[in-house]
Motif scaffolding. Structure first.
Motif, short mmCIF file in Angstrom:
data_model
loop_
_atom_site.label_atom_id
_atom_site.label_comp_id
_atom_site.label_asym_id
_atom_site.label_seq_id
_atom_site.Cartn_x
_atom_site.Cartn_y
_atom_site.Cartn_z
N SER A 25 0.67 -1.12 -0.17
CA SER A 25 0.10 0.22 0.10
C SER A 25 0.79 1.48 0.09
CB SER A 25 -1.18 0.51 1.15
OG SER A 25 -0.59 -0.11 2.43
N TRP A 26 0.52 2.13 -0.21
CA TRP A 26 1.15 3.70 -0.48
C TRP A 26 1.30 4.29 0.35
CZ3 TRP A 26 4.29 6.15 -3.97
CH2 TRP A 26 4.48 8.11 -3.54
N VAL A 27 2.41 4.72 1.01
CA VAL A 27 2.31 5.13 2.74
C VAL A 27 2.70 6.63 1.79
CG1 VAL A 27 3.81 5.68 4.49
CG2 VAL A 27 3.33 3.13 3.46
N PRO A 28 1.93 8.17 3.27
CA PRO A 28 1.43 9.39 2.36
C PRO A 28 3.07 9.66 3.17
CG PRO A 28 -0.21 8.55 3.56
CD PRO A 28 0.74 7.26 4.01
N TRP A 29 3.94 10.92 2.39
CA TRP A 29 4.66 11.62 3.24
C TRP A 29 4.68 11.90 4.31
CZ3 TRP A 29 9.63 12.37 0.29
CH2 TRP A 29 9.61 11.88 -1.01
N SER A 30 5.92 12.01 4.99
CA SER A 30 4.91 12.25 6.58
C SER A 30 5.28 14.58 6.52
CB SER A 30 5.42 12.18 8.05
OG SER A 30 6.96 12.06 7.95
N ASN A 31 4.97 14.82 7.21
CA ASN A 31 5.35 16.66 7.77
C ASN A 31 7.50 16.91 7.33
OD1 ASN A 31 3.45 17.66 7.47
ND2 ASN A 31 2.60 18.29 8.88
N SER A 32 7.61 15.44 8.27
CA SER A 32 9.13 15.43 8.64
C SER A 32 9.71 15.31 7.77
CB SER A 32 9.35 14.88 10.06
OG SER A 32 8.84 13.12 9.85
N GLU A 33 9.12 14.04 6.66
CA GLU A 33 9.57 13.57 5.40
C GLU A 33 10.43 14.60 4.27
OE1 GLU A 33 9.00 9.30 3.23
OE2 GLU A 33 7.75 9.52 4.01
N VAL A 34 8.97 15.39 4.12
CA VAL A 34 8.81 16.54 3.20
C VAL A 34 9.95 17.67 3.77
CG1 VAL A 34 7.78 17.71 2.18
CG2 VAL A 34 6.35 15.68 2.54
N GLN A 35 10.13 18.00 4.82
CA GLN A 35 10.89 18.88 5.24
C GLN A 35 12.36 18.17 4.97
OE1 GLN A 35 9.70 21.68 7.30
NE2 GLN A 35 11.60 22.49 6.12
N THR A 36 12.82 16.89 5.61
CA THR A 36 13.98 16.02 5.05
C THR A 36 14.09 16.18 3.48
OG1 THR A 36 14.22 15.52 6.72
CG2 THR A 36 15.44 14.45 5.26
N PHE A 37 13.24 16.13 2.59
CA PHE A 37 13.50 15.61 0.84
C PHE A 37 13.81 17.71 0.53
CE2 PHE A 37 11.00 16.07 -2.86
CZ PHE A 37 11.69 15.02 -3.46
N LEU A 38 13.06 18.12 1.05
CA LEU A 38 13.05 19.30 0.08
C LEU A 38 14.41 20.19 0.65
CD1 LEU A 38 9.98 21.37 1.09
CD2 LEU A 38 10.21 20.63 -1.29
N CYS A 39 15.06 19.59 1.86
CA CYS A 39 16.83 19.90 2.15
C CYS A 39 17.58 19.13 2.00
CB CYS A 39 16.93 20.13 3.79
SG CYS A 39 17.60 20.83 3.67
N LEU A 40 16.80 18.36 0.49
CA LEU A 40 18.07 17.06 0.38
C LEU A 40 17.84 17.90 -1.44
CD1 LEU A 40 17.20 14.33 1.73
CD2 LEU A 40 19.61 15.54 2.05
N VAL A 41 16.67 19.02 -1.68
CA VAL A 41 16.22 18.99 -3.27
C VAL A 41 16.93 20.31 -3.40
CG1 VAL A 41 14.65 16.92 -4.16
CG2 VAL A 41 14.10 19.20 -2.86
N GLY A 42 17.28 20.76 -2.13
CA GLY A 42 17.36 21.72 -2.39
C GLY A 42 18.95 22.48 -1.85
N GLN A 43 19.64 21.84 -1.96
CA GLN A 43 20.94 21.54 -2.29
C GLN A 43 21.60 22.33 -3.49
OE1 GLN A 43 23.26 18.15 -0.67
NE2 GLN A 43 22.02 18.32 1.56
N GLU A 44 22.31 22.42 -3.53
CA GLU A 44 22.84 23.47 -4.78
C GLU A 44 23.59 22.64 -5.71
OE1 GLU A 44 22.70 26.73 -7.54
OE2 GLU A 44 22.40 26.78 -5.44
N ARG A 45 24.76 21.66 -5.64
CA ARG A 45 24.76 21.33 -6.43
C ARG A 45 23.88 19.40 -7.03
NH1 ARG A 45 25.71 15.95 -6.38
NH2 ARG A 45 25.37 15.67 -3.97
#
Length: 480
Positions: A25-45
């Motif tokens: 089953s699909w597991v929704p993204w938690s707020n902390s998970e999205v926060q971490t995800f955005l921090c990673l994709v926001g890295q300049e490289r």
């Protein structure tokens, strides 16, 4: 590069693998998970790679590995789909805001973070284009490890549909499923968060004797100005960064057990609504320490919310009384009850500590950065020394979470501190990492050493303030 080679019987092996696939089953993204995800994709490289490559499955694979290092299991496909959806939502909301104004629409909790990443540059649509047929086939079969145990070939399950994978396999082999030879190549990438240098770039001793030494240094500290008995340190930072938790943590170290005097916790708005001055005691019945920690309402990136920047001047100059109720829409007025019209030196702020969350530095909204810059200018004009206390370093870096003594051996933590230095225009020597007590019931030696080291730096910075005051007084006497 690791190479795994398996030989299957014609047709039977592929059928066995396909039958063993498990639909989860699909597991929704938690707020902390999205926060971490955005921090990673926001890295300049990473952001540059994602924004510039037509086929960037390798970059999403790296993001998936970094998410796993933080304790979140997401495949590269899930990471790609998530970013695609968030970029689409961001573009829609941004267009609506441009047409109708920022206050006319329902607030999207991730808009500020997405705007910090994409607001000053066009959002590329290259990554949203379909992958070529070979990549589309290999992604679910190889990258997402959708095969289950078969003839000694064991991997993890993935959210897939069995019939779709039969079609994928058929596409890969031109409808010929008599596979007799399979080679699987795995490229092992060590995430930056798990990379450490051999020799720490700052020296810190981690033992009980060092903790005792630091505690004694704080207890016996005396300001160089005789009219002041306690150095006053002001905490400023975004909502949820850990200002109140930092005081509670320092208080816990000197009490010998975890305490929670200041209101702390998780909320979208500041839990601290009053200006509070806290004196720390050396033990339950001990004397107050020569330091007063001043807590403020949390900063927010939107206008008219959180701590008003104009209130900062009143606090720095000593005008604001203890337990003053902040009003985001109206700063402290000289006619307000308790307003100190002619504060003494002991009532002024002698050091400012910016409390920042290490997990959110890379996605700091532009408005929040502007507020911090405005506060920096006010403090500079008054000659108040400033430093940054970086909290939640264990959440930002798995290497540090594994062992706090890795803090100054972590490549990733140093990069975060360098980014803070760049964004706030402060030297790296003015930035200290800590780990607050937020869920523990017992004290931890390594956490204590980091916390006490941060307090020592605050007292040293306060000394700089007192030295400047002494020099000014000396010059006045000379002129007289």
């Amino acid at each position: 590069m690791n190479q795994t080679r398996h030989l299957w019987k014609p047709a039977e092996g592929i059928d066995c693998a396909l039958k063993a696939m498990e639909v989860v089953s699909w597991v929704p993204w938690s707020n902390s998970e999205v926060q971490t995800f955005l921090c990673l994709v926001g890295q300049e490289r990473i952001h540059r790679d994602l924004d510039g490559a037509t086929r960037n499955e390798k970059t999403f694979r790296e993001v998936s590995q970094l998410m796993a290092a933080h304790g979140y299991q997401r495949t590269s496909r899930q990471c790609r789909d998530k970013l695609k959806k968030m970029r689409s939502d961001y573009r829609t909301i941004k267009k609506n805001r441009e047409r109708s104004g920022p206050n006319s629409l329902k607030h999207w909790k991730w808009f500020e973070q997405m705007d910090a990443i994409y607001g000053k540059r066009p959002v590329s649509i290259k990554m949203e284009s379909g992958l070529d047929s070979t990549t589309a086939v290999l992604d679910p079969m190889m990258d997402n490890k959708c095969f289950s145990s078969c003839d000694g070939f064991s991997t993890t399950s993935h959210l897939v549909n069995g019939s779709d994978n039969k079609s994928a396999a058929a596409a890969m082999h031109a409808s010929d499923l008599n596979l007799t030879h399979c080679e699987v190549y795995q490229v092992v990438v060590t995430p930056k968060e798990m990379t450490k240098i051999e020799n720490p770039w700052r020296t810190l001793i981690w033992n009980p004797e060092k903790r005792t030494e630091l505690m004694e240094s704080i207890k016996t500290y005396k300001p160089t100005v005789s009219s002041v008995s306690q150095a006053r340190v002001l905490f400023i930072g975004p909502v949820g960064a850990g200002k109140s938790s930092f005081f509670n943590s320092i208080n816990s170290v000197f009490r010998g057990h975890v305490t929670s005097q200041a209101i702390a916790g998780y909320s979208s708005s500041s839990l601290t609504t009053q200006f509070r001055t806290y004196s720390v005691k050396a033990g339950r019945e001990g004397k107050p320490l020569p330091i007063i920690l001043c807590d403020t309402m949390g900063l927010e990136d939107s206008k008219g919310a959180g701590l008003d920047v104009d209130d900062i001047s009143s606090i720095l100059k000593g005008h604001m009384p203890d337990r003053y109720q902040f009003n985001p829409s109206e700063p402290l007025h000289p006619d307000a009850s308790g307003y100190r019209k002619t504060p003494d030196l002991k009532e002024k702020i002698h050091c400012v500590s910016y409390i920042l969350d290490a997990t959110k530095v890379c996605i700091m909204p532009a408005n929040l950065a502007e507020k911090l810059e405005a506060i920096r200018k006010k403090a500079n004009l008054l000659g108040v020394p400033q430093l940054v206390v970086l909290t939640k370093v264990d959440e930002a870096c798995p290497l540090v979470k594994e062992n706090l003594t890795n803090i100054y051996r972590s490549v990733y933590i140093k990069e975060i501190m360098q980014e803070v230095s760049s964004k706030l225009g402060m030297p790296l020597s003015c930035i200290v990492p800590v780990r607050n007590y937020v869920e523990e019931l017992d004290l931890d030696l390594n956490s204590d050493v980091l916390l006490l080291s941060a307090v020592i730096q605050m007292l040293r910075f306060a000394d700089n303030y007192f030295d400047e005051i002494s020099d000014q007084l000396g010059n006045l006497r000379t002129k007289e």
